[in-house]
Design an enzyme around this catalytic site. Structure first.
Site, PDB file in Angstrom:
ATOM      1  N   GLY A   1      -6.238   0.325  -0.968  1.00 27.78           N
ATOM      2  CA  GLY A   1      -5.840   1.727  -0.450  1.00 27.78           C
ATOM      3  C   GLY A   1      -7.306   2.469   0.258  1.00 27.78           C
ATOM      4  N   THR A   2      -8.055   1.787  -0.652  1.00 22.89           N
ATOM      5  CA  THR A   2     -10.027   2.471  -0.942  1.00 22.89           C
ATOM      6  C   THR A   2     -10.221   1.878   1.264  1.00 22.89           C
ATOM      7  OG1 THR A   2      -9.971   2.780  -2.500  1.00 22.89           O
ATOM      8  CG2 THR A   2     -11.627   2.451  -1.655  1.00 22.89           C
ATOM      9  N   THR A   3     -11.285   2.475   1.105  1.00 25.84           N
ATOM     10  CA  THR A   3     -11.089   2.474   2.675  1.00 25.84           C
ATOM     11  C   THR A   3     -12.882   2.415   2.612  1.00 25.84           C
ATOM     12  OG1 THR A   3     -11.674   4.804   2.900  1.00 25.84           O
ATOM     13  CG2 THR A   3      -9.713   3.476   3.588  1.00 25.84           C
ATOM     14  N   ALA A  24      -4.628  -1.637   3.675  1.00 23.84           N
ATOM     15  CA  ALA A  24      -4.530  -0.821   4.750  1.00 23.84           C
ATOM     16  C   ALA A  24      -5.057  -0.007   5.146  1.00 23.84           C
ATOM     17  CB  ALA A  24      -3.213  -1.083   5.189  1.00 23.84           C
ATOM     18  N   ASN A  42      -5.020   3.355   6.688  1.00 25.95           N
ATOM     19  CA  ASN A  42      -3.472   3.730   6.609  1.00 25.95           C
ATOM     20  C   ASN A  42      -2.183   3.402   6.170  1.00 25.95           C
ATOM     21  OD1 ASN A  42      -2.759   6.334   7.408  1.00 25.95           O
ATOM     22  ND2 ASN A  42      -4.578   7.417   8.100  1.00 25.95           N
ATOM     23  N   PHE A  43      -1.408   4.180   5.180  1.00 26.15           N
ATOM     24  CA  PHE A  43      -0.503   3.811   4.440  1.00 26.15           C
ATOM     25  C   PHE A  43       0.772   4.387   4.940  1.00 26.15           C
ATOM     26  CE2 PHE A  43      -2.970   0.697   1.720  1.00 26.15           C
ATOM     27  CZ  PHE A  43      -2.439  -0.096   1.425  1.00 26.15           C
ATOM     28  N   HIS A  56     -11.048  15.541   8.477  1.00 29.86           N
ATOM     29  CA  HIS A  56     -10.866  15.630   6.529  1.00 29.86           C
ATOM     30  C   HIS A  56     -11.180  16.126   6.208  1.00 29.86           C
ATOM     31  CE1 HIS A  56      -9.605  10.773   7.963  1.00 29.86           C
ATOM     32  NE2 HIS A  56      -8.909  11.180   7.031  1.00 29.86           N
ATOM     33  N   HIS A  57     -10.152  16.470   5.314  1.00 32.05           N
ATOM     34  CA  HIS A  57     -11.003  16.759   4.106  1.00 32.05           C
ATOM     35  C   HIS A  57     -12.748  16.954   3.626  1.00 32.05           C
ATOM     36  CE1 HIS A  57     -10.406  14.303   1.121  1.00 32.05           C
ATOM     37  NE2 HIS A  57      -9.878  13.651   1.843  1.00 32.05           N
ATOM     38  N   LYS A  90     -13.944  14.267   1.799  1.00 31.67           N
ATOM     39  CA  LYS A  90     -13.755  12.727   1.691  1.00 31.67           C
ATOM     40  C   LYS A  90     -15.002  11.588   1.420  1.00 31.67           C
ATOM     41  CE  LYS A  90     -12.137   8.770   5.063  1.00 31.67           C
ATOM     42  NZ  LYS A  90     -11.544   8.741   4.476  1.00 31.67           N
ATOM     43  N   THR A 101      -9.213   4.189   8.781  1.00 34.95           N
ATOM     44  CA  THR A 101      -8.691   4.335   9.841  1.00 34.95           C
ATOM     45  C   THR A 101      -8.882   4.409  11.346  1.00 34.95           C
ATOM     46  OG1 THR A 101      -7.066   5.553   8.765  1.00 34.95           O
ATOM     47  CG2 THR A 101      -5.914   5.542  10.772  1.00 34.95           C
TER      48      THR A 101
HETATM   49  N1  LIG Z   1      -5.206   3.755   3.140  1.00 34.48           N
HETATM   50  C1  LIG Z   1      -4.660   5.094   2.973  1.00 34.48           C
HETATM   51  O1  LIG Z   1      -3.813   4.907   3.320  1.00 34.48           O
HETATM   52  C2  LIG Z   1      -5.244   6.307   1.786  1.00 34.48           C
HETATM   53  C3  LIG Z   1      -6.747   5.756   1.792  1.00 34.48           C
HETATM   54  N2  LIG Z   1      -7.757   6.984   1.288  1.00 34.48           N
HETATM   55  C4  LIG Z   1      -8.766   6.093   0.230  1.00 34.48           C
HETATM   56  O2  LIG Z   1      -8.542   6.278  -0.643  1.00 34.48           O
HETATM   57  C5  LIG Z   1      -9.802   6.109  -1.707  1.00 34.48           C
HETATM   58  C6  LIG Z   1      -9.452   7.104  -2.437  1.00 34.48           C
HETATM   59  O3  LIG Z   1      -9.042   8.656  -1.469  1.00 34.48           O
HETATM   60  P1  LIG Z   1      -9.117   9.256  -3.027  1.00 34.48           P
HETATM   61  O4  LIG Z   1      -7.989   8.981  -3.616  1.00 34.48           O
HETATM   62  O5  LIG Z   1      -8.304  10.686  -1.820  1.00 34.48           O
HETATM   63  O6  LIG Z   1     -10.054   9.310  -3.585  1.00 34.48           O
HETATM   64  P2  LIG Z   1     -10.452  10.356  -4.665  1.00 34.48           P
HETATM   65  O7  LIG Z   1     -11.615  11.787  -4.949  1.00 34.48           O
HETATM   66  O8  LIG Z   1      -9.361  11.916  -5.156  1.00 34.48           O
HETATM   67  O9  LIG Z   1     -10.113   9.429  -6.294  1.00 34.48           O
HETATM   68  C7  LIG Z   1     -10.437   8.114  -6.324  1.00 34.48           C
HETATM   69  C8  LIG Z   1     -11.115   8.122  -7.407  1.00 34.48           C
HETATM   70  O10 LIG Z   1     -11.365   6.466  -8.003  1.00 34.48           O
HETATM   71  C9  LIG Z   1     -11.299   6.867  -9.335  1.00 34.48           C
HETATM   72  N3  LIG Z   1     -12.882   5.942  -9.784  1.00 34.48           N
HETATM   73  C10 LIG Z   1     -14.231   6.761  -9.781  1.00 34.48           C
HETATM   74  N4  LIG Z   1     -14.770   5.667 -10.774  1.00 34.48           N
HETATM   75  C11 LIG Z   1     -14.041   4.477 -10.877  1.00 34.48           C
HETATM   76  C12 LIG Z   1     -14.401   3.374 -11.885  1.00 34.48           C
HETATM   77  N5  LIG Z   1     -15.652   2.982 -12.156  1.00 34.48           N
HETATM   78  N6  LIG Z   1     -12.924   2.971 -12.336  1.00 34.48           N
HETATM   79  C13 LIG Z   1     -11.460   3.379 -10.980  1.00 34.48           C
HETATM   80  N7  LIG Z   1     -11.723   4.790 -10.573  1.00 34.48           N
HETATM   81  C14 LIG Z   1     -12.897   5.151 -10.611  1.00 34.48           C
HETATM   82  C15 LIG Z   1     -11.864   8.581 -10.048  1.00 34.48           C
HETATM   83  O11 LIG Z   1     -11.291   8.622 -11.651  1.00 34.48           O
HETATM   84  C16 LIG Z   1     -10.620   9.092  -8.957  1.00 34.48           C
HETATM   85  O12 LIG Z   1      -9.308   9.483  -9.557  1.00 34.48           O
HETATM   86  C17 LIG Z   1     -10.680   6.454  -0.543  1.00 34.48           C
HETATM   87  O13 LIG Z   1     -11.882   5.467   0.303  1.00 34.48           O
HETATM   88  C18 LIG Z   1      -9.727   7.050   0.617  1.00 34.48           C
HETATM   89  O14 LIG Z   1     -10.286   7.013   2.465  1.00 34.48           O
HETATM   90  C19 LIG Z   1      -6.908   7.939   0.695  1.00 34.48           C
HETATM   91  C20 LIG Z   1      -5.451   8.325   1.398  1.00 34.48           C
HETATM   92  C21 LIG Z   1      -4.657   7.369   2.187  1.00 34.48           C
HETATM   93  O1  LIG Z   2      -9.586   9.985   2.746  1.00 36.83           O
HETATM   94  C1  LIG Z   2      -9.122  10.785   3.512  1.00 36.83           C
HETATM   95  O2  LIG Z   2      -8.537  11.365   2.823  1.00 36.83           O
HETATM   96  C2  LIG Z   2      -8.246   8.889   3.399  1.00 36.83           C
HETATM   97  N1  LIG Z   2      -8.989   8.117   4.017  1.00 36.83           N
HETATM   98  C3  LIG Z   2      -8.007   7.011   4.412  1.00 36.83           C
HETATM   99  C4  LIG Z   2      -9.179   6.567   5.821  1.00 36.83           C
HETATM  100  O3  LIG Z   2     -10.416   6.704   5.286  1.00 36.83           O
HETATM  101  O4  LIG Z   2      -8.587   6.212   6.906  1.00 36.83           O
HETATM  102  C5  LIG Z   2      -7.281   7.343   5.133  1.00 36.83           C
HETATM  103  C6  LIG Z   2      -6.256   9.111   5.456  1.00 36.83           C
HETATM  104  O5  LIG Z   2      -6.663   9.373   6.839  1.00 36.83           O
HETATM  105  C7  LIG Z   2      -6.446   9.753   4.244  1.00 36.83           C
END
Ligand SMILES: NC(=O)C1=CN([C@@H]2O[C@H](COP(=O)(O)OP(=O)(O)OC[C@H]3O[C@@H](n4cnc5c(N)ncnc54)[C@H](O)[C@@H]3O)[C@@H](O)[C@H]2O)C=CC1
Ligand SMILES: O=C(O)C1=N[C@H](C(=O)O)C[C@H](O)C1
Length: 236
Positions: free
Chosen positions: A66-68, A91, A93-94, A126-127, A130, A137
């Site tokens: 899910g990471t972008t 993806a 965005n899921f 976004h928040h 981010k 997305t």
């Molecule tokens: N594809 C989707 O539907 C969505 C994608 N995202 C993406 O997901 C990613 C993370 O977003 P959030 O969860 O909001 O961020 P966040 O900052 O809450 O989470 C990041 C996580 O990475 C962990 N981390 C940091 N260093 C690490 C390491 N060395 N080893 C393992 N874990 C480590 C942190 O402890 C934290 O739990 C972003 O790229 C965001 O854009 C976010 C929401 C939805």
């Molecule tokens: O970081 C987020 O929060 C999100 N990241 C994803 C993105 O980079 O598109 C998906 C979603 O919008 C939330």
């Protein structure tokens, strides 16, 4: 997101075998730490995505990514998946809503390609926590517009301090407050504006999509996206 996915998984009777974070980095873990896990889910940092994918491929653990912010390395990941005969689904965005919006956008751009009066642009909000910009997305949606409109040939994610190149799809990013993620793709003519918009109300939609994708991925090998899951999802 890791917490949201774990909660949704446990509520759906899945077992969370292990969780990794900055105080327990995945890349420092041994194979035994993931035990008999039949799926890994990654929401971490852009720079960790590819190393995490590589480790999971080596360990033969299928991954929902899910990471972008790592998509410049997509060709390397495709090779990695082939070399290891691995299973990866990614993806930006899921949310099912974004998957539907993306399909709809394919139809809209086909129509708009014949209507030269319409310009196109993408906006995302976004928040403030981010880390990456533009959102994955927004990047995906803008690339879809470039692929579908012959008068556009590149994505421009930066603020413009001059007139925008008419062949660019401009993407603008706003970071404010606690917005979960909002994306708008719009087509603007001298007469009107047509817009497709998705607004996440919380993070549960992302987590639900991850579980759906993980269930779909079991037993499959290759590199997939959420679009591959969508037909089964819509017909279920
Ligand atoms: N594809 C989707 O539907 C969505 C994608 N995202 C993406 O997901 C990613 C993370 O977003 P959030 O969860 O909001 O961020 P966040 O900052 O809450 O989470 C990041 C996580 O990475 C962990 N981390 C940091 N260093 C690490 C390491 N060395 N080893 C393992 N874990 C480590 C942190 O402890 C934290 O739990 C972003 O790229 C965001 O854009 C976010 C929401 C939805
Ligand atoms: O970081 C987020 O929060 C999100 N990241 C994803 C993105 O980079 O598109 C998906 C979603 O919008 C939330």
């Amino acid at each position: 997101m890791g917490g949201a996915v774990a909660r949704e998984a446990e509520a759906d009777s899945h077992e969370v075998v292990a969780r990794f974070h900055s105080d327990r980095p995945f890349l420092e873990a041994s194979r035994s730490a993931v035990g008999e896990a039949d799926m890994a889910v990654d929401f971490s940092l852009p720079e960790l995505a590819v190393p995490h994918l590589r480790r999971c491929c080596e360990w033969q653990v299928p991954v929902v990514m899910g990471t972008t912010g790592w998509y410049d390395a997509l060709d390397d990941v495709r090779t990695l998946v082939q070399e290891h005969d691995a299973s990866v689904l990614y993806a930006p965005n899921f949310s099912i809503g974004v998957a539907v919006l993306s399909r709809a956008l394919g139809h809209v751009t086909t129509l708009m390609d014949a209507l030269d009066d319409y310009d196109a642009f993408v906006q995302e909000l976004h928040h403030t926590k981010k880390a990456d910009s533009p959102s994955g997305t927004a990047q995906m949606l803008a690339e879809q517009v470039v692929d579908g409109l012959s008068r556009k040939d590149h994505v421009e994610p930066e603020t413009q301090h001059q007139r925008i190149d008419p062949s660019a799809v401009h993407v603008s990013s706003t970071r404010a407050g606690t917005a979960f993620g909002e994306h708008t793709v719009a087509f603007d003519s001298p007469f009107d504006r047509v817009a497709l918009r998705h607004r996440a109300k919380n993070r549960r939609g992302f987590a639900a999509g991850v579980l759906r994708a993980a269930e779909w991925l079991r037993g499959r090998r290759g590199l997939f996206t959420l679009d591959d899951v969508l037909d089964d999802w819509l017909n279920a």
